[in-house]
Design an enzyme around this catalytic site. Structure first.
Site, PDB file in Angstrom:
ATOM      1  N   CYS A   2       8.686  20.041 -11.828  1.00 37.48           N
ATOM      2  CA  CYS A   2       7.734  20.510 -12.854  1.00 37.48           C
ATOM      3  C   CYS A   2       6.604  21.368 -12.287  1.00 37.48           C
ATOM      4  O   CYS A   2       5.793  21.892 -13.041  1.00 37.48           O
ATOM      5  CB  CYS A   2       7.163  19.317 -13.616  1.00 37.48           C
ATOM      6  SG  CYS A   2       5.994  18.358 -12.643  1.00 37.48           S
TER       7      CYS A   2
ATOM      8  N   SER B 115      -7.163  -7.256   9.643  1.00 43.61           N
ATOM      9  CA  SER B 115      -8.525  -7.781   9.726  1.00 43.61           C
ATOM     10  C   SER B 115      -8.850  -8.627   8.496  1.00 43.61           C
ATOM     11  O   SER B 115      -9.916  -9.229   8.428  1.00 43.61           O
ATOM     12  CB  SER B 115      -9.520  -6.643   9.886  1.00 43.61           C
ATOM     13  OG  SER B 115      -9.231  -5.608   8.972  1.00 43.61           O
TER      14      SER B 115
ATOM     15  N   HIS C  72       0.814  -1.223   0.000  1.00 43.29           N
ATOM     16  CA  HIS C  72       0.000   0.000   0.000  1.00 43.29           C
ATOM     17  C   HIS C  72       0.847   1.272   0.000  1.00 43.29           C
ATOM     18  O   HIS C  72       0.348   2.348   0.306  1.00 43.29           O
ATOM     19  CB  HIS C  72      -0.971  -0.001   1.191  1.00 43.29           C
ATOM     20  CG  HIS C  72      -2.073  -1.009   1.056  1.00 43.29           C
ATOM     21  ND1 HIS C  72      -2.893  -1.363   2.089  1.00 43.29           N
ATOM     22  CD2 HIS C  72      -2.482  -1.732  -0.013  1.00 43.29           C
ATOM     23  CE1 HIS C  72      -3.765  -2.279   1.664  1.00 43.29           C
ATOM     24  NE2 HIS C  72      -3.531  -2.518   0.402  1.00 43.29           N
TER      25      HIS C  72
ATOM     26  N   CYS D 276       4.924  12.585  -7.944  1.00 44.83           N
ATOM     27  CA  CYS D 276       4.478  13.682  -8.808  1.00 44.83           C
ATOM     28  C   CYS D 276       3.236  13.235  -9.579  1.00 44.83           C
ATOM     29  O   CYS D 276       3.239  12.173 -10.198  1.00 44.83           O
ATOM     30  CB  CYS D 276       5.608  14.066  -9.774  1.00 44.83           C
ATOM     31  SG  CYS D 276       5.093  15.325 -10.963  1.00 44.83           S
TER      32      CYS D 276
HETATM   33  P1  NAD Z   1      -7.537  -2.618  10.129  1.00 41.88           P
HETATM   34  O1  NAD Z   1      -7.512  -1.307  10.807  1.00 41.88           O
HETATM   35  O2  NAD Z   1      -8.667  -2.983   9.286  1.00 41.88           O
HETATM   36  O3  NAD Z   1      -7.431  -3.814  11.173  1.00 41.88           O
HETATM   37  C1  NAD Z   1      -6.490  -3.883  12.152  1.00 41.88           C
HETATM   38  C2  NAD Z   1      -6.481  -5.309  12.712  1.00 41.88           C
HETATM   39  O4  NAD Z   1      -5.499  -5.346  13.730  1.00 41.88           O
HETATM   40  C3  NAD Z   1      -7.803  -5.751  13.365  1.00 41.88           C
HETATM   41  O5  NAD Z   1      -8.120  -7.044  12.929  1.00 41.88           O
HETATM   42  C4  NAD Z   1      -7.494  -5.765  14.860  1.00 41.88           C
HETATM   43  O6  NAD Z   1      -8.185  -6.789  15.548  1.00 41.88           O
HETATM   44  C5  NAD Z   1      -6.011  -6.035  14.846  1.00 41.88           C
HETATM   45  N1  NAD Z   1      -5.280  -5.527  16.008  1.00 41.88           N
HETATM   46  C6  NAD Z   1      -5.552  -4.439  16.775  1.00 41.88           C
HETATM   47  N2  NAD Z   1      -4.622  -4.294  17.732  1.00 41.88           N
HETATM   48  C7  NAD Z   1      -3.726  -5.312  17.549  1.00 41.88           C
HETATM   49  C8  NAD Z   1      -2.526  -5.688  18.214  1.00 41.88           C
HETATM   50  N3  NAD Z   1      -2.052  -5.005  19.257  1.00 41.88           N
HETATM   51  N4  NAD Z   1      -1.875  -6.780  17.749  1.00 41.88           N
HETATM   52  C9  NAD Z   1      -2.341  -7.508  16.699  1.00 41.88           C
HETATM   53  N5  NAD Z   1      -3.467  -7.180  16.045  1.00 41.88           N
HETATM   54  C10 NAD Z   1      -4.149  -6.097  16.459  1.00 41.88           C
HETATM   55  O7  NAD Z   1      -6.187  -2.663   9.333  1.00 41.88           O
HETATM   56  P2  NAD Z   1      -5.731  -3.414   8.044  1.00 41.88           P
HETATM   57  O8  NAD Z   1      -6.436  -4.707   7.902  1.00 41.88           O
HETATM   58  O9  NAD Z   1      -4.267  -3.392   8.064  1.00 41.88           O
HETATM   59  O10 NAD Z   1      -6.219  -2.556   6.779  1.00 41.88           O
HETATM   60  C11 NAD Z   1      -6.611  -1.247   6.708  1.00 41.88           C
HETATM   61  C12 NAD Z   1      -5.825  -0.370   5.749  1.00 41.88           C
HETATM   62  O11 NAD Z   1      -5.464   0.767   6.474  1.00 41.88           O
HETATM   63  C13 NAD Z   1      -4.557  -0.888   5.179  1.00 41.88           C
HETATM   64  O12 NAD Z   1      -4.649  -0.745   3.824  1.00 41.88           O
HETATM   65  C14 NAD Z   1      -3.434   0.036   5.642  1.00 41.88           C
HETATM   66  O13 NAD Z   1      -2.692   0.526   4.567  1.00 41.88           O
HETATM   67  C15 NAD Z   1      -4.129   1.203   6.266  1.00 41.88           C
HETATM   68  N6  NAD Z   1      -3.578   1.635   7.563  1.00 41.88           N
HETATM   69  C16 NAD Z   1      -2.246   1.624   7.796  1.00 41.88           C
HETATM   70  C17 NAD Z   1      -1.734   2.001   9.036  1.00 41.88           C
HETATM   71  C18 NAD Z   1      -0.249   1.968   9.264  1.00 41.88           C
HETATM   72  O14 NAD Z   1       0.517   2.165   8.353  1.00 41.88           O
HETATM   73  N7  NAD Z   1       0.184   1.678  10.501  1.00 41.88           N
HETATM   74  C19 NAD Z   1      -2.601   2.403  10.041  1.00 41.88           C
HETATM   75  C20 NAD Z   1      -3.978   2.425   9.764  1.00 41.88           C
HETATM   76  C21 NAD Z   1      -4.445   2.028   8.514  1.00 41.88           C
END
Ligand code: NAD
Length: 246
Positions: A150, A189, A118, A126
């Site tokens: 640019c 998730s 992602h 750009c």
């Molecule tokens: P999500 O927010 O949908 O889910 C997070 C998952 O992590 C949940 O299933 C939850 O139960 C679990 N979780 C929460 N605390 C935890 C812990 N301490 N240890 C282990 N698991 C834990 O996130 P996702 O499925 O990664 O997808 C959402 C999108 O959001 C992704 O595309 C991502 O790029 C983006 N995102 C990225 C960040 C980051 O870079 N840190 C933060 C938020 C969202």
């Protein structure tokens, strides 16, 4: 704990390991997940801001949100979950980290092969020429920022809702997943496709899959082991069992 011992044994036996991570692995470092309440900025949901339509409508608003997220992430440190993943490389197996996170914490922890499906919040692109450059300025001196070459608008080099994954990165992730004898799925998730389908590739090729997540997910019923633990707790327990110094 019996499961920790079994998983540690599977890790020791594995030659090719893929670690597939989502926002949950960074939660204990202080990065909010999208689906938690703390993920909100002002009154907006991430789904309203992380889209090409939102950027076309109001690039300043979208960049203000990214600037806020960059300020929030910049001082944060990897937690034992990230450090355990980095330490796996010392066991001799080939380790590929495939992450949906854009925060750069796997690199900060010392992992060396990272497929960021992602993108990365510390890169800008750009909108005219597609050039990607690193940018770690916090706060940004100009919002929205413009290309120094640019003059076109710059955008965060991240994948927004409704956009395709970078094909080269995704193909490498898919290839690693289908060759892995073990995949650790940590803190995702597993609802955002196509990335969420990655564990299916490992299972279909005969590999084993471990899920680490305090909550059940759509994946939980299909995996070999489902550890209902936080990433940091599981990282610490597995590192201890494997004699890894994290
Ligand atoms: P999500 O927010 O949908 O889910 C997070 C998952 O992590 C949940 O299933 C939850 O139960 C679990 N979780 C929460 N605390 C935890 C812990 N301490 N240890 C282990 N698991 C834990 O996130 P996702 O499925 O990664 O997808 C959402 C999108 O959001 C992704 O595309 C991502 O790029 C983006 N995102 C990225 C960040 C980051 O870079 N840190 C933060 C938020 C969202």
């Amino acid at each position: 704990m019996r499961e920790i011992k079994e998983i540690a044994k599977a890790i020791r036996e594995a030659e090719r390991i893929v670690v597939f991570t989502g926002a949950g692995i960074s939660a204990e470092s202080g990065v909010p997940t999208f689906r938690g309440k703390e993920g909100l900025w002002k009154r907006y949901r991430p789904e309203e801001l992380a889209t090409p339509q939102a950027f076309a409508r109001d690039p300043k608003l979208v960049w203000e949100w990214y600037n806020w997220r960059r300020e929030l992430i910049a001082p944060l440190q990897p937690n034992p979950g990230h450090r355990f993943v980095a330490a796996l490389e010392t066991l001799g197996a080939q380790v590929t980290v495939v992450t949906q996170n854009i925060d750069g914490l796997h690199k900060k922890a010392g992992s060396t092969v990272i497929e960021e499906v992602h993108g990365n919040i510390w890169q800008v692109r750009c909108t005219k020429e597609g050039t990607i450059t690193e940018n770690t300025q916090v706060p940004l001196p100009e919002i929205p920022p413009h290309c120094p070459e640019c003059g076109a608008l710059l955008r965060p080099n991240v994948v927004w809702f409704g956009e395709a994954l970078p094909q080269d990165v995704w193909m490498r992730a898919l290839d690693a997943a289908s060759k892995a004898d073990l995949m650790l799925v940590i803190g995702t998730s597993a609802v955002v496709y196509p990335a969420a389908g990655l564990p299916e590739n490992t299972l279909a090729a005969g590999g084993r899959v471990v899920e680490i997540n305090p909550d059940p997910t759509p994946l939980s019923g299909t995996v070999t082991w489902s550890l209902r633990m936080k990433a940091g707790e599981a990282g610490r327990a597995l590192a201890e069992e494997l004699g890894l110094n994290i």
